[in-house]
Motif scaffolding. Structure first.
Motif, short mmCIF file in Angstrom:
data_model
loop_
_atom_site.label_atom_id
_atom_site.label_comp_id
_atom_site.label_asym_id
_atom_site.label_seq_id
_atom_site.Cartn_x
_atom_site.Cartn_y
_atom_site.Cartn_z
N ASP A 173 -24.55 -32.57 -21.02
CA ASP A 173 -24.05 -32.65 -19.65
C ASP A 173 -25.23 -32.42 -18.71
N MET A 174 -25.77 -33.50 -18.16
CA MET A 174 -27.00 -33.42 -17.37
C MET A 174 -26.73 -33.32 -15.87
N ARG A 175 -25.48 -33.14 -15.49
CA ARG A 175 -25.20 -32.92 -14.08
C ARG A 175 -25.95 -31.69 -13.59
N GLN B 57 -26.39 -21.04 -17.59
CA GLN B 57 -26.47 -22.25 -16.78
C GLN B 57 -27.19 -23.38 -17.50
N ALA B 58 -27.94 -23.05 -18.57
CA ALA B 58 -28.60 -24.08 -19.36
C ALA B 58 -27.71 -24.65 -20.46
N VAL C 88 -15.15 -21.12 -22.46
CA VAL C 88 -15.35 -22.01 -23.61
C VAL C 88 -15.68 -23.41 -23.13
N SER C 89 -16.65 -24.03 -23.81
CA SER C 89 -17.08 -25.38 -23.44
C SER C 89 -15.98 -26.40 -23.68
N PRO D 135 -20.78 -20.92 -12.47
CA PRO D 135 -21.13 -22.34 -12.60
C PRO D 135 -20.45 -23.03 -13.78
N LEU D 136 -20.32 -22.34 -14.91
CA LEU D 136 -19.65 -22.95 -16.06
C LEU D 136 -18.20 -23.30 -15.73
N ILE D 137 -17.54 -22.40 -15.00
CA ILE D 137 -16.12 -22.59 -14.69
C ILE D 137 -15.92 -23.59 -13.55
N HIS D 138 -16.62 -23.40 -12.46
CA HIS D 138 -16.34 -24.14 -11.22
C HIS D 138 -17.16 -25.42 -11.07
N VAL D 139 -18.30 -25.50 -11.73
CA VAL D 139 -19.14 -26.69 -11.61
C VAL D 139 -19.02 -27.59 -12.83
N PHE D 140 -18.99 -26.98 -14.01
CA PHE D 140 -18.98 -27.79 -15.23
C PHE D 140 -17.61 -27.88 -15.90
N GLY D 141 -16.62 -27.18 -15.35
CA GLY D 141 -15.25 -27.35 -15.83
C GLY D 141 -14.94 -26.72 -17.18
#
Length: 234
Positions: free
Chosen positions: A104-106, A96-97, A49-50, A28-34
């Motif tokens: 980032d509230m998506r 995921q949190a 990395v964020s 999710p960090l990579i594919h959803v939140f970029g």
């Protein structure tokens, strides 16, 4: 003959071993939140990395000390480390949190952050509170914390082989990232993934041959009902 590759629901989660849901921790960090990421093919190490370069998740499966996970602020204000057999669902609850901590509230409707404290969560699921510690109802998992000292989570089944896992949290770790540890929610595993010495202590429900019309979660929950009229365990 027992099918070691057969899939089961296992509870409580802390007995289930790491499992095979690595993608839920990092994906999710990579594919959803970029978030950006690198992968060392030789060692298997993955670093995520964020976007603002303040948070990092590091997966290092070649470490000989078994400390495979590090989730931290890059300024070292806080850090969570976890060993190889830590249930991946628990770590996914942390990673995921992380975007919400950065504003980032998506998808926050699908990844809600609890407002309960660790003490509240422990009480909800019948963990025993002691001086600076909480113990799971079966006694196999313990959370240690005293003011000014790191959180430590230690797990084993009678000190048995491959049942050990540990999480350490140092610095000002956001409380929302610690409440994932006390949940008894069942998780899916192949039987081979459940540490052998933990199987007799866990509740296992096969995902094959389920009664018609009943889902696996329902069958698993029904198996936890008492049969002596004393009422239902929480």
């Amino acid at each position: 003959m027992i099918d070691e590759q057969g899939r089961f629901l296992v509870s409580p989660r802390h007995l289930a071993g790491a499992g095979d849901r690595l993608a839920d921790v990092l994906g999710p960090l990579i594919h959803v939140f970029g978030w950006s990421w690198t992968h060392d093919r030789e060692t298997g190490r993955v670093t995520v990395v964020s976007p603002d370069d303040t948070l990092q998740v590091d997966f290092s499966p070649s470490r000989l000390d078994g400390m495979w996970w590090a989730i931290a602020r890059n300024d070292l204000a806080w850090k969570i480390t976890a060993t190889r057999q830590t249930p991946l669902e628990a770590l996914a609850g942390v990673t995921q949190a992380l975007p919400q901590l950065l504003g980032d509230m998506r998808h926050s409707d699908r990844i809600p952050l609890t407002e309960r404290s660790v003490a509240d969560i422990a009480d909800l699921y019948d963990w025993t509170a002691g001086t600076g510690a909480y113990a799971s109802p079966d006694g196999h998992c313990t959370m240690h914390h005293t003011p000014g000292h790191p959180w430590r989570v230690e797990h084993s089944v009678f000190d048995g082989f491959d049942t050990h896992w540990a999480v350490h949290a140092t610095g000002a770790v956001p409380a929302q990232l610690l409440t994932f540890l006390a949940t008894p929610d069942p998780v899916e595993r192949t039987l081979a993934d459940v540490p052998y010495l933990a199987r007799s202590a866990a509740r296992l429900t096969s995902l094959t041959g389920l009664p018609s019309g009943l889902g696996a979660q329902v069958v698993h929950a029904l198996g936890d009902l008492p049969t002596n009229g004393e009422g239902r365990r929480r």
